[in-house]
Write a protein that holds these residues in place. Structure first.
Motif, mmCIF file in Angstrom:
data_model
loop_
_atom_site.group_PDB
_atom_site.id
_atom_site.type_symbol
_atom_site.label_atom_id
_atom_site.label_comp_id
_atom_site.label_asym_id
_atom_site.label_seq_id
_atom_site.Cartn_x
_atom_site.Cartn_y
_atom_site.Cartn_z
ATOM 1 N N GLU A 47 0.830 -1.209 0.000
ATOM 2 C CA GLU A 47 0.000 0.000 0.000
ATOM 3 C C GLU A 47 0.862 1.256 0.000
ATOM 4 O O GLU A 47 0.560 2.238 -0.672
ATOM 5 C CB GLU A 47 -0.938 -0.008 1.219
ATOM 6 N N ILE A 48 1.941 1.217 0.776
ATOM 7 C CA ILE A 48 2.867 2.363 0.815
ATOM 8 C C ILE A 48 3.422 2.622 -0.588
ATOM 9 O O ILE A 48 3.400 3.754 -1.091
ATOM 10 C CB ILE A 48 3.998 2.082 1.823
ATOM 11 N N LEU A 49 3.910 1.562 -1.213
ATOM 12 C CA LEU A 49 4.545 1.722 -2.528
ATOM 13 C C LEU A 49 3.537 2.134 -3.594
ATOM 14 O O LEU A 49 3.838 2.958 -4.457
ATOM 15 C CB LEU A 49 5.239 0.410 -2.910
ATOM 16 N N LYS A 50 2.346 1.556 -3.530
ATOM 17 C CA LYS A 50 1.299 1.959 -4.482
ATOM 18 C C LYS A 50 1.048 3.466 -4.375
ATOM 19 O O LYS A 50 1.011 4.181 -5.384
ATOM 20 C CB LYS A 50 0.018 1.156 -4.187
ATOM 21 N N ASN A 51 0.932 3.960 -3.130
ATOM 22 C CA ASN A 51 0.687 5.394 -2.930
ATOM 23 C C ASN A 51 1.866 6.241 -3.406
ATOM 24 O O ASN A 51 1.680 7.296 -4.028
ATOM 25 C CB ASN A 51 0.419 5.683 -1.447
ATOM 26 N N LEU A 52 3.077 5.788 -3.114
ATOM 27 C CA LEU A 52 4.264 6.551 -3.533
ATOM 28 C C LEU A 52 4.324 6.645 -5.059
ATOM 29 O O LEU A 52 4.662 7.692 -5.615
ATOM 30 C CB LEU A 52 5.536 5.887 -3.000
ATOM 31 N N ALA A 53 3.986 5.542 -5.721
ATOM 32 C CA ALA A 53 4.023 5.538 -7.191
ATOM 33 C C ALA A 53 2.967 6.492 -7.755
ATOM 34 O O ALA A 53 3.244 7.286 -8.652
ATOM 35 C CB ALA A 53 3.804 4.122 -7.720
ATOM 36 N N LEU A 54 1.758 6.428 -7.213
ATOM 37 C CA LEU A 54 0.688 7.299 -7.728
ATOM 38 C C LEU A 54 1.026 8.762 -7.502
ATOM 39 O O LEU A 54 0.727 9.619 -8.332
ATOM 40 C CB LEU A 54 -0.650 6.956 -7.047
ATOM 41 N N LEU A 55 1.690 9.062 -6.374
ATOM 42 C CA LEU A 55 2.011 10.452 -6.060
ATOM 43 C C LEU A 55 3.204 10.970 -6.852
ATOM 44 O O LEU A 55 3.440 12.178 -6.893
ATOM 45 C CB LEU A 55 2.302 10.593 -4.556
ATOM 46 N N GLY A 56 3.983 10.061 -7.451
ATOM 47 C CA GLY A 56 5.089 10.514 -8.299
ATOM 48 C C GLY A 56 6.451 10.546 -7.612
ATOM 49 O O GLY A 56 7.313 11.336 -8.003
ATOM 50 N N PHE A 57 6.659 9.695 -6.629
ATOM 51 C CA PHE A 57 7.995 9.565 -6.026
ATOM 52 C C PHE A 57 8.889 8.773 -6.985
ATOM 53 O O PHE A 57 8.521 7.662 -7.384
ATOM 54 C CB PHE A 57 7.906 8.835 -4.676
ATOM 55 N N HIS A 58 10.059 9.306 -7.311
ATOM 56 C CA HIS A 58 10.892 8.709 -8.356
ATOM 57 C C HIS A 58 12.060 7.882 -7.843
ATOM 58 O O HIS A 58 12.671 7.165 -8.615
ATOM 59 C CB HIS A 58 11.451 9.827 -9.261
ATOM 60 N N ASN A 59 12.447 8.046 -6.591
ATOM 61 C CA ASN A 59 13.676 7.414 -6.097
ATOM 62 C C ASN A 59 13.374 6.540 -4.882
ATOM 63 O O ASN A 59 13.187 7.040 -3.776
ATOM 64 C CB ASN A 59 14.705 8.480 -5.700
ATOM 65 N N ILE A 60 13.334 5.236 -5.109
ATOM 66 C CA ILE A 60 12.882 4.318 -4.068
ATOM 67 C C ILE A 60 13.876 3.175 -3.908
ATOM 68 O O ILE A 60 14.306 2.572 -4.899
ATOM 69 C CB ILE A 60 11.513 3.683 -4.439
ATOM 70 N N VAL A 61 14.215 2.850 -2.660
ATOM 71 C CA VAL A 61 14.849 1.567 -2.364
ATOM 72 C C VAL A 61 13.856 0.783 -1.511
ATOM 73 O O VAL A 61 13.295 1.333 -0.551
ATOM 74 C CB VAL A 61 16.184 1.727 -1.597
ATOM 75 N N VAL A 62 13.622 -0.471 -1.893
ATOM 76 C CA VAL A 62 12.695 -1.297 -1.114
ATOM 77 C C VAL A 62 13.432 -2.544 -0.624
ATOM 78 O O VAL A 62 14.140 -3.200 -1.388
ATOM 79 C CB VAL A 62 11.415 -1.634 -1.907
ATOM 80 N N VAL A 63 13.285 -2.802 0.680
ATOM 81 C CA VAL A 63 13.982 -3.915 1.322
ATOM 82 C C VAL A 63 12.963 -4.918 1.851
ATOM 83 O O VAL A 63 12.045 -4.553 2.585
ATOM 84 C CB VAL A 63 14.821 -3.405 2.526
ATOM 85 N N ASP A 64 13.120 -6.177 1.444
ATOM 86 C CA ASP A 64 12.311 -7.246 2.036
ATOM 87 C C ASP A 64 13.058 -8.556 1.781
ATOM 88 O O ASP A 64 13.577 -8.791 0.696
ATOM 89 C CB ASP A 64 10.903 -7.295 1.423
ATOM 90 N N LEU A 65 13.088 -9.398 2.788
ATOM 91 C CA LEU A 65 13.819 -10.667 2.683
ATOM 92 C C LEU A 65 12.983 -11.779 2.046
ATOM 93 O O LEU A 65 13.521 -12.739 1.516
ATOM 94 C CB LEU A 65 14.259 -11.098 4.091
#
Ligand SMILES: [Zn+2]
Ligand SMILES: [Zn+2]
Length: 403
Positions: A47-65
């Motif tokens: 949900e966080i990433l979906k919102n960030l993408a819709l809002l136009g955040f361009h620089n993301i690092v995502v961490v999950d094992l």
């Protein structure tokens, strides 16, 4: 008439965000430029990433094992049925870039406590966490304070949830909120000799996509407000109770003995990678910078140095992160005695460690080493590791800090 030379992509971008720009204080450029570290790509992370993408955040690092299981599909908008078995981080990165092709998302299939250096936290302008355990939250809280970055936490259970923001330098922090029950749960994770007692059993919390949507929405809205200098939930918690749709904001109390309240004073970027320096080489540099030979080089976290058998006295050198060795591996292969764990928290010039390279310690890449003598302190961030960790996001980050 607008100038006829306007680029089509710029026009499209203008159009894409036109409804957002109607908000008087909105600054799309701030959002586009922000560097965001998202920890956790589960129900909340989606949900966080979906919102960030819709809002136009361009620089993301995502961490999950983790890798995707069928049970994740009921709560994760960025996963498809065909993704089962794939890395969560890789999958959300692909999905994010499909929503927003201009974005760069760097996926790290990694354990945030063992595999992520402090340099990664320092790279980010803000950190958003969607986690299911206190241990990782506590770790993120301490890292965020050290490198002075705000972080926004979310937690969900059933149809209830909480969102909160923590700003380094402004206690109460996450650790201040922990009570006796929390500490008991935290202690249970590790045996008294620092070996991991049992498989990770958290992560089976009952949740719904509706509550992750609500809390993930609040978290990202807090992130947007934070970037714009608006009032936020700093040091407070927003509690949402789903049965009666009641919500309220709680104030936390500062714990004067809290161990998280520490910000590194003087972090210097050095161009070397961790494979290019030995402990003694870095300590020599720190000795020159601090003007004394009695420097202690502190690690960002303790490592397991060796396992020592109390019966036969055999030693096994390890150099791995704390938490990387399971309890059953702690027994001596010769006589079955439970071995004693020797940890290492830094380097004081011990001859047997001098020639060990920084990448041979069991510490993550892109980490920060702090040299100390009395009250004097200097920290070194190994920027040479940045490309290996940040991938395509490394270049702008490095050029910004170049003199
Ligand atoms: Zn605190
Ligand atoms: Zn033995």
């Amino acid at each position: 008439m607008p100038p006829p030379t306007i680029r089509v992509d710029a026009a499209q971008e203008e159009d894409r965000y036109s409804r957002l720009r109607l908000i008087p204080w909105w600054d799309q450029e701030k959002i586009r430029a922000a560097k965001v570290l998202v920890i956790g790509a589960g129900a909340l992370g989606n949900e966080i990433l979906k919102n960030l993408a819709l809002l136009g955040f361009h620089n993301i690092v995502v961490v999950d094992l983790d890798h995707i299981e069928t049970s994740n599909l009921s709560r994760a908008i960025l996963f498809r049925a065909s993704d089962v078995g794939r890395s969560k981080a890789d999958t959300v990165a692909t999905a994010y870039e499909a929503l927003l092709p201009e974005a760069t998302v760097r996926p790290l299939t990694a354990n945030v406590m063992q595999d992520c250096g402090l340099g990664l936290f320092a790279w980010a302008d803000l950190i958003l966490a969607g986690l299911d355990n206190r241990e990782a939250r506590l770790w993120i809280n301490r890292c965020a304070w050290k490198v002075n970055r705000p972080w926004i936490d979310g937690a969900i259970e059933g149809i209830n949830g909480v969102a909160r923001a923590f700003l380094p330098g402004h206690a109460p922090c996450y650790e201040c909120t922990l009570g006796a029950t929390d500490w008991a749960i935290l202690d249970r994770r590790m045996s008294c000799n620092l070996l991991l007692h049992e498989a990770h059993t958290e992560g089976r919390v009952p949740t719904t996509p509706t509550i992750s949507s609500i809390i993930g929405g609040i978290q990202v809205q807090e992130a947007v407000k934070l970037l714009h200098g608006m009032p936020t939930l700093a040091s407070k918690g927003y509690i949402f109770e789903g049965l009666h749709h009641t919500s309220y904001v709680v104030n936390y109390t500062e714990n004067p003995d809290c161990l998280s309240h520490y910000i590194l004073e003087n972090v210097v970027q050095i161009p070397e990678s961790s494979s290019a320096l030995t402990l003694e080489q870095l300590r020599s540099r720190a000795s020159a910078d601090l003007g004394t030979d009695e420097v202690v080089l502190e690690f960002s976290r303790d490592i397991i140095h060796k396992l020592v058998c109390p019966t036969c006295r055999e030693e096994e050198a390890c150099f791995v992160p704390v938490g990387a060795i399971r309890y059953d591996r702690g027994r001596c292969p010769r006589d079955g005695a439970m071995r004693v764990v020797k940890t290492l928290s830094g380097y004081r010039g011990e001859p047997e460690l001098a020639a060990r390279r920084l990448d041979q310690l069991g510490l993550p890449l892109f980490d920060i080493f702090t040299a100390r003598y009395g009250d004097a302190e200097i920290s070194y961030s190994l920027a040479g590791d940045a490309p290996a960790v940040l991938g395509p996001l490394a270049a702008p980050s490095l050029s910004e800090v170049a003199p």
